[in-house]
Motif scaffolding. Structure first.
Motif, PDB file in Angstrom:
ATOM      1  N   ALA A  14       0.693  -1.245  -0.449  1.00 45.17           N
ATOM      2  CA  ALA A  14       0.345   0.073  -0.013  1.00 45.17           C
ATOM      3  C   ALA A  14       0.487   1.416  -0.058  1.00 45.17           C
ATOM      4  O   ALA A  14       1.543   1.504   0.560  1.00 45.17           O
ATOM      5  N   GLY A  15       0.117   2.141  -0.712  1.00 44.43           N
ATOM      6  CA  GLY A  15       0.976   3.950  -1.175  1.00 44.43           C
ATOM      7  C   GLY A  15       1.754   4.098  -1.912  1.00 44.43           C
ATOM      8  O   GLY A  15       1.580   2.933  -3.264  1.00 44.43           O
ATOM      9  N   PHE A  16       2.563   5.198  -2.226  1.00 46.71           N
ATOM     10  CA  PHE A  16       2.575   5.597  -3.823  1.00 46.71           C
ATOM     11  C   PHE A  16       3.540   4.457  -4.159  1.00 46.71           C
ATOM     12  O   PHE A  16       4.538   4.564  -3.390  1.00 46.71           O
ATOM     13  N   GLY A  17       3.791   4.294  -5.435  1.00 49.55           N
ATOM     14  CA  GLY A  17       4.379   4.060  -5.715  1.00 49.55           C
ATOM     15  C   GLY A  17       4.706   2.189  -5.386  1.00 49.55           C
ATOM     16  O   GLY A  17       5.732   1.349  -6.147  1.00 49.55           O
ATOM     17  N   GLY A  18       3.809   1.691  -4.149  1.00 43.62           N
ATOM     18  CA  GLY A  18       4.200   0.287  -3.939  1.00 43.62           C
ATOM     19  C   GLY A  18       3.006  -0.447  -5.041  1.00 43.62           C
ATOM     20  O   GLY A  18       3.684  -2.083  -4.615  1.00 43.62           O
ATOM     21  N   GLY A  19       2.914  -0.327  -6.248  1.00 39.58           N
ATOM     22  CA  GLY A  19       1.488  -1.554  -6.987  1.00 39.58           C
ATOM     23  C   GLY A  19       0.475  -2.201  -6.329  1.00 39.58           C
ATOM     24  O   GLY A  19       0.055  -3.171  -6.921  1.00 39.58           O
ATOM     25  N   ARG A  20      -0.393  -1.646  -5.342  1.00 37.36           N
ATOM     26  CA  ARG A  20      -1.210  -2.308  -4.500  1.00 37.36           C
ATOM     27  C   ARG A  20      -1.926  -2.169  -6.251  1.00 37.36           C
ATOM     28  O   ARG A  20      -2.694  -1.027  -6.893  1.00 37.36           O
ATOM     29  N   TRP A  21      -2.520  -3.678  -5.808  1.00 38.79           N
ATOM     30  CA  TRP A  21      -3.592  -3.379  -7.032  1.00 38.79           C
ATOM     31  C   TRP A  21      -5.234  -3.183  -6.032  1.00 38.79           C
ATOM     32  O   TRP A  21      -5.355  -4.024  -5.380  1.00 38.79           O
ATOM     33  N   GLY A  22      -6.077  -2.382  -6.767  1.00 46.35           N
ATOM     34  CA  GLY A  22      -7.325  -2.076  -6.620  1.00 46.35           C
ATOM     35  C   GLY A  22      -8.380  -3.714  -6.502  1.00 46.35           C
ATOM     36  O   GLY A  22      -9.329  -3.797  -6.356  1.00 46.35           O
ATOM     37  N   LYS A  23      -8.096  -4.179  -7.476  1.00 42.70           N
ATOM     38  CA  LYS A  23      -8.844  -5.260  -7.952  1.00 42.70           C
ATOM     39  C   LYS A  23      -8.438  -6.815  -9.042  1.00 42.70           C
ATOM     40  O   LYS A  23      -7.585  -6.183  -9.537  1.00 42.70           O
TER      41      LYS A  23
END
Length: 497
Positions: A14-23
């Motif tokens: 999570a967080g800016f630049g982390g690459g977290r997927w919303g789905k």
């Protein structure tokens, strides 16, 4: 500059630049055999659904393949008897499912024994496999002699000894039951206890005194009853016998008249080719469904002939090693039809259809609704009829009303989700007239959908498909599901290949 700290989550950092997927997308699923798939893709998982026996279709909830049939599941210990009761309203594919079992089991050397499909939807298929198709009706060349001991009597003579004597008694018992059933159906009311006993003794006497008995011999013996018949009925002479059993005499004469006499009153009788690996099919499609008495009599007579032939084949294979025994798949369409013809016949019906079920014979009984047995007028008949369902190793349930499912649940418990699922098969079609790819009316939404229910296990909802061979050979007014779209299974005739 101090690097940003990211919190680990199930969807990435999570967080800016982390690459977290919303789905997170679901990975694609591919189906293959366990022998082939590991060479292509190492992350394979097995199905939790049964995968032995006839390939039936896809699980409607998880999409995995479902396989099974009464014989395979019985041999694997999944069910307690090699039997299945199939319920479903017209037009949803009961015959198609029965045909699937028949094709798959025939491929494994299990011969089909098809009894009385009213539309002859399996006759061409059995003929294509080399089996015998016997067309039964008052105008057919294939006739039925109720007093012919048939294949079982022939096998008894060939085998001889204690086993031969036992088989002969069994053949005589089946003849007694067959004649009594037809007489009751023709009359429309049960025989009294004394009439039943007198008729049985008369039949045994005729069978013992004649090499090639027929119903005419029974009428002759009635007018001049042998001593053993008089003794059994406690009648001092023929006059007393004919006087006391006048109504029975009239009933026998009624059987010998009209279309009924044309069907069962001759000297000749159909004989099945015992041991034919292609099996057999009795076709009663020439008899209108509205002719309840005639069709019921034809169905019960063919049950007696067919199951006797199966028993004869089994015993002959034990006696002669050159005779191959691969077992039978007995499919009885419209199973409840003859039981509604007359009160009090269901016990005798059960006896006439019994065979060596533990010796490689599996059964599929097809009917419409639990109401078929709940509506029988006699309480004892209703209780016996429920026993057929209770003793079935597996239930097949196609589109039924919620009321029918609640009734069925009293015999074999269904949970609420199972009832909701099957009730959904019975959803009405849209008001807009749908067409299949070939331009014909599309089948109802529940076509080809069924639930397999084994007592004590959660039911499996299955979507069935038809192969091209089944499309070519299966002829019926019922409908099923095609490979990729809804299609009509009122199919054309053609050749397998």
């Amino acid at each position: 500059m101090k690097p940003a700290m990211h919190m680990r989550t199930s969807r990435g950092l999570a967080g800016f630049g982390g690459g977290r997927w919303g789905k997170v997308p679901q990975p694609p699923q591919w189906y293959s055999t366990s022998a082939q798939l590991p060479g292509v893709y190492p992350f394979a998982a097995g199905t939790s659904r049964p995968n032995i026996g006839a390939p039936l279709g896809r699980d409607m909830h998880v999409g995995t393949a479902v396989c099974g049939d009464p014989q395979t599941w019985y041999r694997s210990g999944l069910i307690s008897s090699a039997s299945m009761m199939l319920f479903g309203l017209n037009g949803n594919g009961k015959s198609s499912l029965g045909g699937r079992f028949m094709y798959s089991m025939a491929a494994r050397g299990i011969a089909p024994a098809v009894f009385d499909p009213i539309k002859n939807e399996h006759g061409d298929a059995v003929a294509a496999m080399g089996g015998n198709v016997i067309r039964v009706g008052p105008d057919s060349t294939d006739k039925i002699n109720l007093l012919d001991l048939g294949a079982l009597g022939d096998a008894a003579k060939k085998i001889g000894g204690r086993l031969g004597d036992e088989m002969h008694r069994q053949a005589v018992g089946k003849a007694v039951d067959a004649v009594s059933l037809v007489v009751q159906i023709s009359r429309g009311t049960p025989l009294s206890d004394s009439e039943d006993a007198a008729l049985a003794e008369l039949i045994r006497s005729v069978l013992a005194r004649n090499d090639h008995p027929w119903m005419g011999d029974l009428l002759t013996a009635f007018m001049d009853p042998p001593p053993e018949v008089l003794s059994a009925t406690v009648c001092k002479d023929a006059d007393q016998f004919t006087d006391e059993y006048r109504q029975l005499h009239l009933s026998l004469r009624a059987v010998m008249s009209g279309q009924m006499g044309s069907l069962v009153g001759g000297r000749e009788s159909v004989r099945l080719e015992v041991g034919n690996p292609g099996g057999f099919c009795f076709d009663t499609s020439s008899i209108p469904e509205s002719n309840t008495k005639l069709l019921s009599a034809a169905m019960l007579a063919t049950w007696s002939i067919g199951f006797s032939s199966i028993d004869a084949h089994y015993e002959l294979s034990r006696h002669d090693p050159s005779i191959h025994w691969g077992g039978y798949f007995a499919m009885q369409d419209e199973f409840w039809y003859p039981m509604r013809a007359c009160e009090g016949i269901i016990d005798r019906v059960d006896r006439i259809g019994r065979t060596n079920r533990g010796k490689g014979v599996s059964e599929l009984k097809i009917t419409h609704s639990p109401k078929d047995f709940l509506s029988l007028p006699n309480a004892k008949d209703r209780a016996t009829a429920k026993g057929f369902t209770e003793r079935s190793g597996v239930l097949g349930i196609m589109a039924l009303s919620r009321e029918d499912l609640n009734d069925l649940s009293e015999v074999q418990p269904l949970n609420e989700r199972e009832i909701d699922t099957v009730a959904g098969f019975n959803a009405p079609p849209s008001w807009k007239q749908e067409r299949s790819a070939d331009g014909r009316p599309a089948p109802p939404p529940g076509a080809g959908k069924f639930m397999l229910k084994i007592p004590g296990r959660i039911g499996i909802a299955v979507q069935m498909t038809l192969t091209e061979t089944e499309r070519v050979k299966h002829i019926t007014d019922e409908r099923s599901i095609s490979h990729n779209h809804l299609g009509n299974s009122k199919l054309r005739k053609g050749r397998v290949g």
